[in-house]
Enzyme design. Structure first.
Site, short mmCIF file in Angstrom:
data_model
loop_
_atom_site.label_atom_id
_atom_site.label_comp_id
_atom_site.label_asym_id
_atom_site.label_seq_id
_atom_site.Cartn_x
_atom_site.Cartn_y
_atom_site.Cartn_z
N ASP A 1 9.29 2.67 -0.39
CA ASP A 1 8.27 3.29 0.46
C ASP A 1 8.62 2.89 1.90
O ASP A 1 8.34 1.78 2.34
CB ASP A 1 6.89 2.78 0.04
CG ASP A 1 5.78 3.26 0.96
OD1 ASP A 1 6.09 3.77 2.06
OD2 ASP A 1 4.60 3.11 0.59
N LYS B 1 4.42 9.70 8.25
CA LYS B 1 4.20 10.18 9.62
C LYS B 1 5.40 10.05 10.56
O LYS B 1 5.53 10.79 11.53
CB LYS B 1 3.03 9.40 10.20
CG LYS B 1 3.10 7.89 9.90
CD LYS B 1 1.74 7.30 9.58
CE LYS B 1 1.85 5.93 8.92
NZ LYS B 1 0.64 5.47 8.29
N TYR C 1 0.86 -1.18 0.00
CA TYR C 1 0.00 0.00 0.00
C TYR C 1 0.90 1.22 0.00
O TYR C 1 1.80 1.34 0.83
CB TYR C 1 -0.89 -0.02 1.25
CG TYR C 1 -1.82 1.16 1.38
CD1 TYR C 1 -2.96 1.26 0.59
CD2 TYR C 1 -1.57 2.17 2.30
CE1 TYR C 1 -3.83 2.33 0.70
CE2 TYR C 1 -2.43 3.26 2.43
CZ TYR C 1 -3.56 3.33 1.63
OH TYR C 1 -4.41 4.40 1.75
N1 HOZ Z 1 -4.06 2.47 6.35
C1 HOZ Z 1 -3.43 2.87 7.53
C2 HOZ Z 1 -2.31 1.97 7.95
N2 HOZ Z 1 -1.73 1.22 6.92
C3 HOZ Z 1 -4.38 3.01 8.66
C4 HOZ Z 1 -4.75 4.42 8.80
C5 HOZ Z 1 -5.64 4.74 9.99
O1 HOZ Z 1 -6.72 4.17 10.10
O2 HOZ Z 1 -5.26 5.58 10.76
#
Ligand code: HOZ
Length: 441
Positions: free
Chosen positions: A250, A278, A155
């Site tokens: 990534d 983040k 992802y």
């Molecule tokens: N898709 C995010 C982690 N791979 C989760 C994001 C979230 O719900 O804060």
């Protein structure tokens, strides 16, 4: 900065979370601002968090949890680390956003370039999605090619080009793409199984001269945790070098986490471009992409590839991120050794508990990240991860939650440990996992 997990399932209450969820559903799609946290795939309603401290989170009903989400990666030092809070207070006193250059952005860029040798120049953005999206645009401009190769179950945020056989929330919801993504955009993305060297060679043999970039999570976190094999890593670097396709790592999850210099330090690879998220904001919204100078110089205003953002390099995000990264650099050896030790302890403990319960389980971990899959198969790609018994995962997840352990609410996400987890939290988690498995098997 320690707390206590909820000790018994009898004291577990969710009345306030339930009421908030009801209100949220009326005004926020699905009642949440990001799909995975809805806890839908694990058969629960979302828990609304009130505050967090160290290795713990506390919800609106007063339940406390040992936190293994860690805001999906950035809380390497745990929640509310004093250095991060002090830096934020100092920055707050000077203003919250300027929309103009500031000193902290320069310090952040210098620090990233110092810690990650493949990065000679870096551009701040606001999220991992933005970082990956911008890195791909840059790769296309630099190579004059259009195709992107990615891996099933990885992802890279929710930009159109990446919503092809994507992991994380898409895998969690059992969808591989999304309405609204133009067919023309998905046609430019080739997605193949992770760790599959033959398939990789085949795609590069057929399309090598048209491939702008190969983008991957060097350690997958978005299908649950999956490690790359050595042959696969050799193949990706070799094929990119031979065809002129850019290699994009990534490292939104792995950067500054599995080692100070991320997965690329761990595996001794120098990608052309790297994306961060983040983690460089110490818990505030931020992202960045960086890499070879000759490529990065193509970005506007130095070059012709456009990308911009009002909140890019935001002083609060820079201050928190700098404080965390500087602390990690100053205490590098001790911190990464301790996080590896804690992860290993958890890995061994969960493995033993599963064996004791006679439940087929694969535990996968790297320092600071860990997943369990209920399957007999080795987990090497998305397809094998998907053989996990997700119903059992849901039952175990609910048992953990009710006993004070907040695990990522999806089979297709990884957990994250912090420096604030100690033997106490790890051992309590193992005990709870053991009890829950005995109850649900
Ligand atoms: N898709 C995010 C982690 N791979 C989760 C994001 C979230 O719900 O804060």
């Amino acid at each position: 900065m320690t707390g206590t997990a909820t000790k018994t399932q009898e004291t577990f209450k969710t009345d306030r979370s339930s009421r908030l969820f009801e209100r949220a559903r009326a005004v926020i799609p699905g009642g949440v601002n990001s799909p995975v946290r809805s806890c839908k795939s694990v058969g629960h309603d979302p828990i609304f968090i009130n505050r967090a401290d160290g290795a713990y989170m506390y919800d609106q009903d007063g339940n406390s949890y040992i936190d293994y989400v860690g805001s999906w990666g950035p809380m390497i030092l745990g929640h509310r680390h004093p250095r991060v809070l002090e830096a934020l207070e100092d920055a707050l006193a000077l203003g919250t956003s300027f929309g103009a250059p500031s000193r902290l952005e320069v310090e952040m860029a210098e620090l990233i370039c110092e810690i990650v040798p493949s990065i000679e120049m870096v551009r701040m953005v606001n999220s991992g999605t933005e970082a990956c999206m911008s890195a791909v645009r840059l790769a296309r401009a630099f190579t004059g090619r259009e195709l992107i190769v990615k891996f099933d179950g990885c992802y890279h945020g929710h930009a159109d080009s990446f919503l092809v056989k994507a992991g994380s929330g898409l895998a969690t919801l059992g969808i591989s793409s999304s309405p609204g993504v133009p067919e023309a955009a998905s046609k430019l993305t080739l997605s193949i199984p992770y760790n599959d060297v033959d398939k990789l060679r085949e795609v590069f043999a057929k399309k090598g001269s048209e491939i702008a970039a190969l983008i991957l999570e060097p350690i997958v976190g978005n299908s649950g945790l999956i490690k790359p094999n050595e042959e696969f890593l050799k193949a990706i670097t070799g094929l990119c070098r031979d065809t002129g396709a850019l290699l994009i790592f990534d490292e939104v999850m792995t950067g500054f986490r599995v080692a100070l210099g991320g997965a690329q330090e761990m595996y001794g690879i120098k990608p052309d471009l790297t994306c961060f998220g983040k983690v460089i904001g110490g818990g505030l919204p931020v992202g960045a992409y960086g890499g070879r100078k000759d490529i990065m110089e193509r970005i506007a205003p130095q070059g012709d590839v456009y990308q911009a953002g009002t909140l890019s390099g935001n002083p609060l995000a820079m201050a928190a991120g700098l404080a965390q990264l500087k602390f990690l650099r100053a205490n590098k050896d001790a911190i990464y050794k301790e996080i590896a030790r804690l992860t290993d302890r958890l890995h061994q403990g969960l493995d033993l508990a599963a064996q004791k319960a006679g439940v087929a389980a694969q535990i996968s971990s790297v320092p600071g990240m860990l997943s369990f899959f209920f399957t007999n198969n080795d987990v090497t790609d998305y397809e094998s991860a998907a053989t996990s018994d997700t119903k059992l995962f849901g039952k175990v997840w609910r048992g953990l939650l009710q006993s004070g352990v907040y695990w990522p609410p999806s089979q297709f996400e990884t957990s994250f440990l912090s420096l604030m987890h100690s033997n106490r939290e790890i051992d309590e988690t193992i005990t709870v996992f053991d009890q829950v498995l005995q109850e649900v098997k």
